[in-house]
Write a protein that holds these residues in place. Structure first.
Motif, short mmCIF file in Angstrom:
data_model
loop_
_atom_site.label_atom_id
_atom_site.label_comp_id
_atom_site.label_asym_id
_atom_site.label_seq_id
_atom_site.Cartn_x
_atom_site.Cartn_y
_atom_site.Cartn_z
N LEU A 88 1.17 -1.22 0.05
CA LEU A 88 0.05 -0.50 -0.31
C LEU A 88 1.11 1.37 0.01
CD1 LEU A 88 -2.68 0.40 0.53
CD2 LEU A 88 -2.27 2.03 2.95
N GLY A 141 3.42 12.51 6.04
CA GLY A 141 3.35 14.01 7.01
C GLY A 141 3.62 14.89 5.68
N PHE A 176 -3.15 3.96 11.04
CA PHE A 176 -3.02 2.63 10.64
C PHE A 176 -3.25 1.43 11.09
CE2 PHE A 176 -1.18 5.73 7.72
CZ PHE A 176 -2.39 5.59 6.31
N LEU A 211 -6.50 -3.53 5.98
CA LEU A 211 -6.33 -2.22 6.55
C LEU A 211 -6.52 -1.16 7.01
CD1 LEU A 211 -2.66 -0.97 7.09
CD2 LEU A 211 -4.39 0.83 5.00
N VAL A 257 0.92 5.64 0.99
CA VAL A 257 0.25 6.20 0.76
C VAL A 257 1.16 7.78 0.79
CG1 VAL A 257 -0.76 6.66 3.51
CG2 VAL A 257 -0.03 4.53 3.12
N THR A 263 0.45 8.95 10.28
CA THR A 263 0.78 10.06 8.99
C THR A 263 -0.15 11.67 9.86
OG1 THR A 263 -1.14 10.78 7.33
CG2 THR A 263 0.79 9.27 6.73
N ILE A 281 4.95 8.11 9.55
CA ILE A 281 4.87 7.61 8.77
C ILE A 281 5.03 8.35 7.48
CG2 ILE A 281 5.27 4.45 8.32
CD1 ILE A 281 2.23 5.54 6.56
N ALA A 292 7.18 -0.51 4.77
CA ALA A 292 8.29 -1.61 4.22
C ALA A 292 9.69 0.03 3.63
CB ALA A 292 7.93 -1.73 2.29
N LEU A 293 8.34 1.27 3.67
CA LEU A 293 9.29 2.71 3.24
C LEU A 293 8.58 3.62 3.97
CD1 LEU A 293 11.12 4.21 1.78
CD2 LEU A 293 9.33 4.55 -0.15
N GLY A 319 10.25 10.04 3.98
CA GLY A 319 11.20 10.80 2.87
C GLY A 319 11.37 10.69 1.43
N ASP A 320 9.80 9.43 1.54
CA ASP A 320 9.61 9.77 0.11
C ASP A 320 8.57 10.61 -0.35
OD1 ASP A 320 10.40 8.72 -2.92
OD2 ASP A 320 11.89 7.59 -2.29
N ASP A 321 7.57 10.40 -1.78
CA ASP A 321 6.50 10.55 -2.35
C ASP A 321 5.68 10.30 -1.44
OD1 ASP A 321 8.86 11.72 -4.47
OD2 ASP A 321 7.45 12.67 -4.74
N CYS A 322 5.57 8.69 -1.12
CA CYS A 322 4.40 8.12 -0.94
C CYS A 322 5.10 7.18 0.51
CB CYS A 322 3.72 7.66 -1.47
SG CYS A 322 2.96 7.67 -2.76
N ALA A 323 4.89 6.67 1.81
CA ALA A 323 5.43 5.70 2.51
C ALA A 323 4.55 4.64 1.75
CB ALA A 323 5.18 5.67 3.51
N LEU A 324 5.68 3.22 2.53
CA LEU A 324 4.75 1.85 1.73
C LEU A 324 4.08 0.70 3.49
CD1 LEU A 324 7.40 1.10 -0.70
CD2 LEU A 324 4.53 1.68 -1.30
N LEU A 325 3.19 0.42 2.89
CA LEU A 325 2.88 -0.61 4.36
C LEU A 325 3.13 -1.85 3.47
CD1 LEU A 325 0.27 1.64 6.17
CD2 LEU A 325 2.61 0.90 6.83
N GLN A 326 3.03 -2.87 4.00
CA GLN A 326 2.87 -4.73 3.67
C GLN A 326 2.34 -5.42 4.23
OE1 GLN A 326 5.30 -5.87 1.05
NE2 GLN A 326 4.16 -6.96 1.31
#
Lengths: 316, 316
Positions: free
Chosen positions: A40, B119, B133, B40, A42, B85, B117, B22-23, B26-33
């Motif tokens: 996912l 904001g 989440f 979710l 976000v 977030t 994760i 997963a991320l 600091g990037d454009d999206c965070a990643l949830l697994q």
């Protein structure tokens, strides 16, 4: 009109992705269900009246733009769009405003393929906060890190148009001619490059969307990847409308420094280029990645030039 | 201090759930697994200065409270907390304020087991928007619908304390004695009932958290379930501090009508009660579910009485 009536009347629009949305509006949480091999993505964005949009922003256009801006972050990581939440703070529940805002939001939600699954509505100074959700196959999200020396540096389309549009908007009355109309529409209705982002999965070495301005965002990509981003100024794609309205020099400044472009910036191994340009004709190579750090800007003679002051910073 | 420095300095705190994240920042999206059989749970809450908290709110307490309020929605559906977030809009980047706010946020994040994760940080009137989440085994999320005639109506703890705390807060100077201290701490630091929510999965027939006030939220649960919620007033759990400070009548009014309790409200088949009360001694039965609709309030003589005006409505 109570808060509940307001939500029911203006924000209860149908979900395009029934399969992934196990529960939508109306309970304490929404529920999303992803396939086992999906992650996912976000992202959260605030839009503050007087900072991100003018006080008299037309609500239809504001509805479109607020979701487009948020959805652009999904494009940046190559995610397939799923859903969003909206926290809407309003000075008063004006039905005309809500109807138009809702219509613009719904139109962009339809374009992007995003279902409204939750939110919060309360009274206060006008403020929007959107959180967008997408799915991406495990391990395939595009990141800012990963650019390597030898990669091409590319953008997904014209640069600077939204900066020009904002400058026009801040003039009263805004000029009316076809070039101005085009630039204003690019400001109000950026189209998140979702299809391009998905195509780039597994192909681009790094990607992000341009929201702080080309130079600032190239610096972010270069820093995250530990490389130097070299930009050839003559390669920057500028629209005829921007050139016509502002002239060469100001147009180039908008392209380099204005934020809010919401086109993708990415690094690409050269062997991927021809297939990419067949699929997305608006994509342009604007430079390349080399070893080192930071951003180098080459002018039309191939000489390095001092970059203008760049990048929006809220608390500078 | 730039926006990026601000985030790095105050909001880059470690993630307790590395496996699912997963991320992060600091990037454009965070990643949830998530695991394959998990859903979710997502909820968004706005907190507006002057509406949800006073202008001079101590930033440490505000940091704690804002996340607690948001996390309570995860408790309401029985989700295991994962991440959140934060979209933070600030009039200025005051380091003292940020340090204390961040410390309070981090403390509550640690208590709840929520990792920050992503904001957005920008300038404008003070406004917080948190999106939380959690994960929940497929099909096991608690919902507002599902209460059946014969179920017990239960709450997770004392009612009305936060309403009393808010009333004290609005007096200047706030009284200082142990009862007042207790009520103020309940206002500033509600503890989301995450463990109780998770315990209730597969056992409660319906659940939600009390945020609009007991009567209003009982009405929501009754409506979603198509039943009538019957409340026995003498069964409502009132703290000694609330009774001592406000007397019986006002304490009861706070318990029935004040919002912001953030304890769980749920319906439970009677055979589950003894096991539940062994695990959670603060849980109280306050009535039961019967056929019909709406909410019936019985006084100490078992007679129906007119419910007082209830429930917070932002746009009434």
């Amino acid at each position: 009109m109570t808060e509940f009536e307001l939500i029911k009347r203006y924000f209860d629009f149908a979900a395009p992705h029934q399969e992934e949305i196990a529960l939508g509006l109306g309970d304490d949480c929404a529920l999303l269900q992803l396939a086992a091999d999906e992650q996912l993505a976000v992202s959260t964005d605030s839009l503050v009246c007087g900072v991100h949009f003018p006080e008299n922003a037309p609500p239809f256009l504001l509805g479109q733009r607020s979701l487009a801006v948020a959805a652009s972050d999904l494009a940046a990581v190559g995610a397939s769009p799923l859903a969003f939440t909206l926290a809407l703070t309003l000075p008063e529940a004006c039905e005309d405003w809500l109807r138009e805002f809702s219509r613009g939001l719904k139109q962009m939600a339809g374009y992007c393929g995003l279902a409204l699954i939750g939110g919060d509505t309360c009274r206060g100074p006008l403020h929007l906060c959107l959180t967008v959700f997408g799915s991406v196959p495990q391990g395939q999200a595009l990141k800012r890190s990963g650019a390597r020396a030898g990669d091409l540096l590319c953008v997904g389309g014209h640069l600077g148009d939204t900066g020009g549009g904002l400058a026009l908007l801040q003039k009263a009355p805004a000029p009316t001619n076809s070039a101005a109309d085009y630039l204003l529409s690019r400001y109000w209705t950026p189209m998140p490059q979702l299809a391009l982002g998905q195509w780039l999965r597994g192909k681009a070495s790094a990607a992000m969307d341009i929201s702080d301005g080309l130079l600032a965002d190239c610096a972010h990509l270069a820093e995250a990847s530990g490389v130097c981003a070299l930009i050839n100024e003559p390669l920057l794609p500028l629209s005829e409308a921007l050139l016509e309205h502002f002239g060469d020099k100001a147009a180039m400044d908008y392209a380099l420094c204005a934020g809010d472009d919401y086109v993708l910036l990415f690094s690409l191994p050269p062997e991927q280029l021809s297939r990419l340009q067949q699929a997305f004709s608006h994509v342009c190579v604007i430079g390349h990645i080399q070893e080192g750090s930071g951003v180098v800007l080459l002018d039309s003679n191939g000489q390095p030039r001092q970059a203008p002051q760049s990048g929006w910073q809220h608390f500078r």
